[in-house]
Design an enzyme around this catalytic site. Structure first.
Site, short mmCIF file in Angstrom:
data_model
loop_
_atom_site.label_atom_id
_atom_site.label_comp_id
_atom_site.label_asym_id
_atom_site.label_seq_id
_atom_site.Cartn_x
_atom_site.Cartn_y
_atom_site.Cartn_z
CD GLN A 224 -2.73 -1.25 2.51
OE1 GLN A 224 -2.89 -2.32 3.08
NE2 GLN A 224 -3.29 -0.12 2.97
NE ARG A 374 -13.20 -0.18 4.40
CZ ARG A 374 -13.85 -0.54 3.33
NH1 ARG A 374 -13.94 -1.79 3.03
NH2 ARG A 374 -14.42 0.33 2.56
CB CYS A 375 -9.49 0.86 12.35
SG CYS A 375 -7.76 0.90 12.72
CD GLU A 744 -9.13 3.88 7.49
OE1 GLU A 744 -8.27 3.11 7.89
OE2 GLU A 744 -9.01 5.10 7.56
N1 MCN Z 1 -14.19 9.41 -2.10
C1 MCN Z 1 -15.10 10.26 -2.68
N2 MCN Z 1 -15.54 11.36 -1.97
C2 MCN Z 1 -15.10 11.61 -0.71
C3 MCN Z 1 -14.18 10.74 -0.11
C4 MCN Z 1 -13.73 9.64 -0.85
O1 MCN Z 1 -15.54 10.01 -3.81
N3 MCN Z 1 -15.51 12.67 -0.05
C5 MCN Z 1 -13.65 8.26 -2.85
C6 MCN Z 1 -12.17 8.46 -3.12
O2 MCN Z 1 -11.93 9.25 -4.20
C7 MCN Z 1 -11.69 7.03 -3.25
C8 MCN Z 1 -12.55 6.30 -2.25
O3 MCN Z 1 -13.73 7.10 -2.07
O4 MCN Z 1 -11.90 6.57 -4.55
C9 MCN Z 1 -11.86 6.13 -0.89
O5 MCN Z 1 -11.23 7.33 -0.56
P1 MCN Z 1 -10.58 7.68 0.86
O6 MCN Z 1 -11.62 7.73 1.89
O7 MCN Z 1 -9.71 8.85 0.66
O8 MCN Z 1 -9.68 6.42 1.21
P2 MCN Z 1 -8.36 5.88 0.48
O9 MCN Z 1 -8.50 6.01 -0.96
O10 MCN Z 1 -7.16 6.42 1.15
O11 MCN Z 1 -8.50 4.34 0.79
C10 MCN Z 1 -8.09 3.80 2.02
C11 MCN Z 1 -9.24 3.16 2.76
C12 MCN Z 1 -8.66 2.25 3.77
S1 MCN Z 1 -7.57 2.88 4.86
C13 MCN Z 1 -8.93 0.91 3.76
S2 MCN Z 1 -8.30 -0.03 4.98
C14 MCN Z 1 -9.75 0.35 2.73
C15 MCN Z 1 -10.66 1.31 2.11
O12 MCN Z 1 -10.07 2.46 1.83
N4 MCN Z 1 -9.24 -0.64 1.96
C16 MCN Z 1 -9.91 -1.00 0.83
N5 MCN Z 1 -11.48 0.81 1.16
C17 MCN Z 1 -11.09 -0.29 0.43
N6 MCN Z 1 -11.79 -0.66 -0.66
C18 MCN Z 1 -11.34 -1.70 -1.41
N7 MCN Z 1 -12.05 -2.07 -2.49
N8 MCN Z 1 -10.20 -2.37 -1.10
C19 MCN Z 1 -9.49 -2.05 -0.01
O13 MCN Z 1 -8.37 -2.71 0.27
CU1 CUN Z 2 -6.92 1.71 8.78
S1 CUN Z 2 -6.38 0.09 7.45
MO1 CUN Z 2 -6.34 1.14 5.88
O1 CUN Z 2 -5.38 2.19 6.88
O2 CUN Z 2 -5.16 0.57 4.88
#
Ligand code: MCN
Ligand code: CUN
Length: 789
Positions: A224, A374-375, A744
Site C-alpha cells: 500500500q 480499516r480503522c 474506513e
Molecule cells: N471518495 C469520494 N468522496 C469523498 C471521499 C472519498 O468520492 N468525499 C472516494 C475516493 O476518491 C476514493 C474512495 O472514495 O476513490 C476512498 O477514498 P478515501 O476515503 O480517501 O480512502 P483511500 O482512498 O485512502 O482508501 C483507504 C481506505 C482504507 S484505509 C482501507 S483499509 C480500505 C478502504 O479504503 N481498503 C480497501 N477501502 C477499500 N476498498 C477496497 N475495495 N479495497 C481495499 O483494500
Molecule cells: Cu486503517 S487500514 Mo487502511 O489504513 O489501509
C-alpha cells in the site's frame, strides 16, 4: 444527498457517479496482480513455518528437501545471519526476525525458505524439511504477561526484564479523577476488541528481480506504500549497493489491502536476499492459511472503559485504560509519534472537556501486528469504547440513547472544536446526521414496536452509533512513518491534444482512484475525466508519497491533485489572456474554458489553451503543460456518521437477525457518490464482521483454532443485511475541495451500532455489555445466566 455538480456529465467532475475506469479490465479478467507476473528463469519460494508458539530450534535438516527435483536451496536464519539480514526493523522501530537462528516466537512463524524451479517443487520441498524443536511454555494470556513468573520473551533485547513494550497516556489525569470522584453517575465496563484479520481476497506476495549486471532491483509487491518501501530497502541494503536509485518498487493491481499490506513481512526480505545472491527473479505468494495465521493482525485491545455524568444525562468525563496485545513484536503500522494510533479520538462526538486515557502494550507468543484494519489507526477501538459507553450511560439513567446523544453533541456552530485530547475537529453536523438516520429508520415507531414486543417477552433491539473519525494524516509537523513525513503528491501532465496522465504517491487497492482522481482534475480543469489517465504504484514514475491507508488518499493526494490542477489553470489563464489579447483580470472561467467577461463568444477552451502551451505560448513563458504538488495538510479531516441498527433475537437459540441498518455518513463533499456508496457497503460488511463473526482465537498452547476460512467466518452477501445509506455534507473547511476521507468510516462506526442493538434487546434481563463478536451462543449463554430462559 444534495450536492450540486458544477461540471457537465460529459466532463464528469465532482459529484458525478461515473463508472469505475479500472473495472473495464477487472471485469474482463485483465487485472495485473503480482501473481500474474512471470519472468524468465523465475524461481519460486515457499516457507517452512513453526507448529509451536514458543520453541527452541535444535536442528534444521534440509537433506531430504534438497533431493527433491527442482529444489535449489533451503535458506535458514543462519544463512541470512552471514549477511546480517536475519533481523529487520518494524514500522514502530521494534525489531523482528526475518528467519530465526535459535528460537521461534509464535505459531506459523517463518523458520526456513525453500527455493525451487516451480511452485510445486517448492511446496514439496517445504514438506520435506525436518525441524527439531524443543517446545517451551508460551505466554498467551495478555493479562498474565506481566506476572513476575512469566517468561521474558524478548531475550534478544539486552537487559529486558519483562514483557512490557511501552506506556502511553494523554489527557488530564488529576482533573479526570476529580470529576469521577464527584460525579452523580459512573458507569464502567471491561471490553475486548478482538484480534481479527483483514483477510483480503488476494494474499500477500512479491517477485524480487535483481539484475546483477546493472546492479538494479525491481520489487513487484503487494504494498500500500511503494515509496516508503523503496526508501526502507535502500536504508537497509544500501551497504550492499542497493542505493535508492537502484531500487524500483512496483505495486501492480492489488486485490484488497485494508491495512494488511502496509507492513514489511519476512517473505519479502527473504525473496530480495535470495534474488540478490543468485541473480534470478524469486516469486513468493502466500497461501490463504499462511495469510490468516502469520500476517499482521488488527485490534486486540482490552479496554477498561468508564464514563462519568449527571443524573440528567450530561456526559462529564471519560477514562479509558488499554492493554494492547502486540504479539511477539510491535509491528503496528502507526505514525511514529502515536503508538496507539488515533485512539485518543475516543472522546467521541460529545461536548465535554475532561478525559484521560492510557495504554500499555505487551509481548505475547502470538503473531505480531496491530495494523489499522480499516480503522484509521485504532479509531475502531476508540469508537467502540465511547459509543458502547454512551449507551451504557443512557441505560443506567434510563434515558433514550438518541435523546442522550442530542443533549451531548458538539453543536455545528462550535466547530472548529478542540477535543480534550488535543484534536481540532474541523466540521460536522452530528444532530442533522442522527435526525436523518432516525427519520430514515422510523425510530419512534420502532421504539413503540419494541415496547409491545417486550411486553410479550420478545427480544428486539435498536442500537445507535454516532461516531467521529479522524483521517488524512497528516500535517507533517505531527505525522511521520520512520521519520518520513506524511504529505502526499500529485503530478499532472497534459499532452498537446488536451489529454492527460496524472500520477500519485498513493496506491489504490480497490478504492477506485483511477476514476476519482480523474474526476478531481476534471472538476478543476474541465478536461473530461475519461481523457485523464491515472497511474499509481511505480516508484520510477510516480512522485514520492506515503501511500494509501488511513483514508488519507482523498485528504492528501486528492488535495494535491486539486492544487496541481489549479496551478495549470493559472497557466491556462495567462495563455488565454495572451491569445485573446485581454488582461487576465478580464477573463472568467467556467469548467472547460476561459472567456472574456461580458463577451462569452470570445473564449478559448482548455484544449486550445493546452495546445497553445506547446505550439504558440507567450515568449518568456515556460513551454509545456505540467504541474506537480506535494500537499501537506494543515489539519486532519473529521468525517462522522450516524448509524442505526435494528435486531431481532430468538430467545431459545440466541440467533441474531439484523433487520435494518441505516448509515448516514458525512465525508464532506463527495467526488463520486457511487464509489462512496461502494466503500460504505464494503466497509459496513467489514463492520458486521467483528461485531458478529470474526475473531482469531488461540488455545493455551498458542495454537490458532481458526486458521482457515472453514472456521474464520468472513461475512458474505448472505450474512449482510440490506444496507440503507445516506449523507449529510459538511465540507472540510481546510481541504481544497472540501472533501473528507470515507474509506474506513463504515467499519469504524458499524460494530458499536450492532453491539448496542443486541445489548438493547437483552437489557431487560440485566445484561449491560457483551464483547464482540456477539455470537448466538454468547447471547444464549448470557440469557441462561440471567435466568431469562
Ligand atoms: N471518495 C469520494 N468522496 C469523498 C471521499 C472519498 O468520492 N468525499 C472516494 C475516493 O476518491 C476514493 C474512495 O472514495 O476513490 C476512498 O477514498 P478515501 O476515503 O480517501 O480512502 P483511500 O482512498 O485512502 O482508501 C483507504 C481506505 C482504507 S484505509 C482501507 S483499509 C480500505 C478502504 O479504503 N481498503 C480497501 N477501502 C477499500 N476498498 C477496497 N475495495 N479495497 C481495499 O483494500
Ligand atoms: Cu486503517 S487500514 Mo487502511 O489504513 O489501509
Amino acid at each position: 444527498m444534495t450536492q450540486q455538480c458544477k461540471t457537465s456529465k460529459a466532463i464528469g467532475g465532482m459529484g458525478h457517479s461515473i463508472k469505475r475506469k479500472e473495472d473495464v479490465r477487472f471485469v474482463q479478467g485483465k487485472g495485473n496482480y503480482v501473481d500474474d507476473i512471470k519472468l524468465d528463469g523465475m524461481l519460486y519460494m515457499d516457507i517452512v513455518r513453526s507448529p509451536y508458539a514458543y520453541a527452541k530450534i535444535k536442528k534444521i535438516d534440509a537433506e531430504a528437501a534438497l533431493k527433491i527435483p527442482g529444489v535449489v536451496a533451503v535458506v535458514t536464519g543462519k544463512d541470512l545471519e552471514q549477511y546480517n539480514l536475519h533481523w529487520m526493523p518494524t514500522l514502530m522501530s521494534d525489531t523482528q526476525m526475518v528467519l530465526p537462528t535459535d528460537t521461534v516466537m509464535y505459531q506459523a512463524q517463518e523458520v526456513a525458505a525453500v527455493i525451487a524451479t516451480s511452485r510445486y517443487a517448492a511446496r514439496d520441498g517445504r514438506e520435506a524439511v525436518r525441524v527439531d524443536y524443543e517446545p517451551m511454555k508460551p505466554v498467551i494470556d495478555p493479562f498474565k504477561a506481566l506476572d513476575p513468573d512469566a517468561p521474558v520473551l524478548r531475550t534478544d533485547k539486552p537487559g529486558k526484564t519483562d514483557n512490557h513494550i511501552w506506556h502511553w497516556e494523554v489527557g488530564d489525569k488529576a482533573k479526570t479523577e476529580e470529576v469521577f470522584a464527584n460525579a452523580e453517575v459512573v458507569v464502567k465496563e471491561q471490553m475486548h476488541i478482538p484480534r481479527i484479520h483483514v483477510a483480503s481476497i488476494e494474499t500477500c506476495g512479491c517477485v524480487a528481480d535483481y539484475d546483477k549486471v546493472n546492479n538494479h532491483l525491481t520489487m513487484y509487491m503487494t504494498t500500500q506504500a511503494p515509496h516508503a518501501i523503496r526508501t526502507v530497502i535502500a536504508l537497509v541494503a544500501g551497504h550492499v549497493g542497493l542505493t535508492e536509485e537502484k531500487v524500483r518498487v512496483v505495486a501492480p493491481d492489488i486485490g484488497g489491502g485494508f491495512g494488511g499490506k502496509v507492513p514489511v513481512y519476512p517473505g519479502y526480505v527473504i525473496a530480495i536476499a535470495v534474488s540478490f545472491l543468485v541473480g534470478k527473479p524469486v516469486k513468493w505468494i502466500e497461501d490463504r492459511s499462511e495469510n490468516l495465521q502469520a500476517d499482521s493482525f488488527a485490534r486486540d485491545y482490552h479496554i477498561t472503559a468508564e464514563m462519568a455524568g449527571t443524573k440528567e444525562g450530561k456526559i462529564l468525563a471519560t477514562r479509558f485504560k488499554v492493554l494492547a496485545d502486540h504479539g511477539y513484536t510491535d509491528a503496528s503500522a502507526n505514525p511514529s509519534k502515536f503508538p496507539t494510533g488515533m485512539f485518543s479520538i475516543a472522546t467521541g462526538s460529545y461536548d465535554y472537556h475532561t478525559a484521560y486515557m492510557e495504554a500499555d502494550a505487551i509481548y505475547t507468543n502470538k503473531p505480531p501486528g496491530g495494523v489499522a484494519y480499516r480503522c484509521s489507526f485504532r479509531v475502531t477501538e476508540a469508537v467502540h469504547a465511547i459509543e458502547r459507553m454512551t449507551d451504557r450511560f443512557a441505560l443506567e439513567i434510563g434515558k433514550d440513547p438518541a435523546q442522550l446523544r442530542f443533549e451531548n453533541f458538539i453543536k455545528k456552530e462550535d466547530f472548529p472544536w478542540p477535543s480534550p485530547t488535543g484534536w481540532i475537529y474541523d466540521s460536522g453536523d452530528y444532530e442533522a446526521g442522527l435526525r436523518k438516520a432516525m427519520d430514515a429508520i422510523g425510530y419512534d415507531e420502532l421504539r413503540k414496536e419494541q415496547a409491545e414486543k417486550r411486553a410479550n417477552g420478545e427480544l428486539m433491539g435498536i442500537g445507535i452509533s454516532t461516531f467521529t473519525e479522524v483521517v488524512g494524516a497528516g500535517p507533517s509537523k505531527d505525522f511521520d512513518i520512520l521519520g518520513i513525513k506524511m504529505f502526499d503528491s500529485a503530478e499532472i501532465r497534459v499532452h498537446p491534444t488536451g489529454k492527460a496522465i496524472a500520477r500519485f504517491g498513493t496506491k489504490s487497492q480497490g478504492q477506485g482512484h483511477e476514476t476519482t482522481y480523474a474526476q478531481i482534475i476534471a472538476e478543476e480543469l474541465g478536461i473530461p475525466a475519461e481523457n485523464i489517465q491515472v497511474e499509481e504504484g511505480d516508484t520510477d514514475t510516480a512522485p514520492y508519497g506515503l501511500g494509501t491507508y488511513a483514508s488519507r488518499s482523498t485528504p492528501t493526494a486528492g488535495a494535491a491533485a486539486a492544487i496541481a490542477a489549479r496551478k495549470l489553470r493559472d497557466k491556462a489563464r495567462k495563455i488565454a489572456a495572451y491569445l485573446l489579447e485581454v488582461s487576465e483580470d478580464d477573463l472568467e472561467w467556467e469548467p472547460g474554458k476561459f472567456f472574456v467577461k461580458g463577451a462569452p463568444e470570445k473564449a478559448k477552451t482548455i484544449q486550445e489553451l493546452v495546445f497553445a502551451a506547446y505550439t504558440n505560448h507567450p515568449q518568456g513563458m515556460e513551454a509545456g503543460f505540467e504541474a506537480t504538488h506535494y500537499y501537506d495538510p494543515p489539519n486532519l479531516t473529521f468525517p462522522s456518521g450516524a448509524y442505526i441498527c435494528v435486531v431481532d433475537i430468538d430467545k431459545e437459540t440466541g440467533g441474531i437477525n439484523v433487520r435494518r441498518f441505516v448509515a448516514i455518513d458525512d465525508c464532506g463533499n463527495i467526488i463520486n457518490p457511487m464509489i462512496v456508496q461502494g466503500q460504505v457497503h464494503g466497509g459496513l460488511t467489514q463492520g458486521i464482521a467483528p461485531a458478529m463473526y470474526e475473531s482469531l482465537v488461540y488455545d493455551e498452547a498458542g495454537n490458532i483454532l481458526n486458521g482457515t476460512f472453514m472456521d474464520y467466518l468472513v461475512p458474505t452477501a448472505v450474512e449482510s443485511p440490506n444496507w440503507e445509506t445516506g449523507h449529510v455534507i459538511t465540507p472540510s473547511p481546510h481541504h481544497p475541495i472540501g472533501a473528507k476521507g470515507v474509506g474506513e468510516s463504515p467499519t469504524v462506526g458499524a460494530p458499536p451500532a450492532i453491539a448496542n442493538a443486541i445489548v438493547d434487546a437483552l437489557s431487560p434481563y440485566g445484561i449491560t455489555h457483551l464483547d464482540i463478536p456477539i455470537t448466538p451462543y454468547k447471547v444464549w449463554k448470557a440469557l441462561k445466566e440471567k435466568g431469562a430462559i
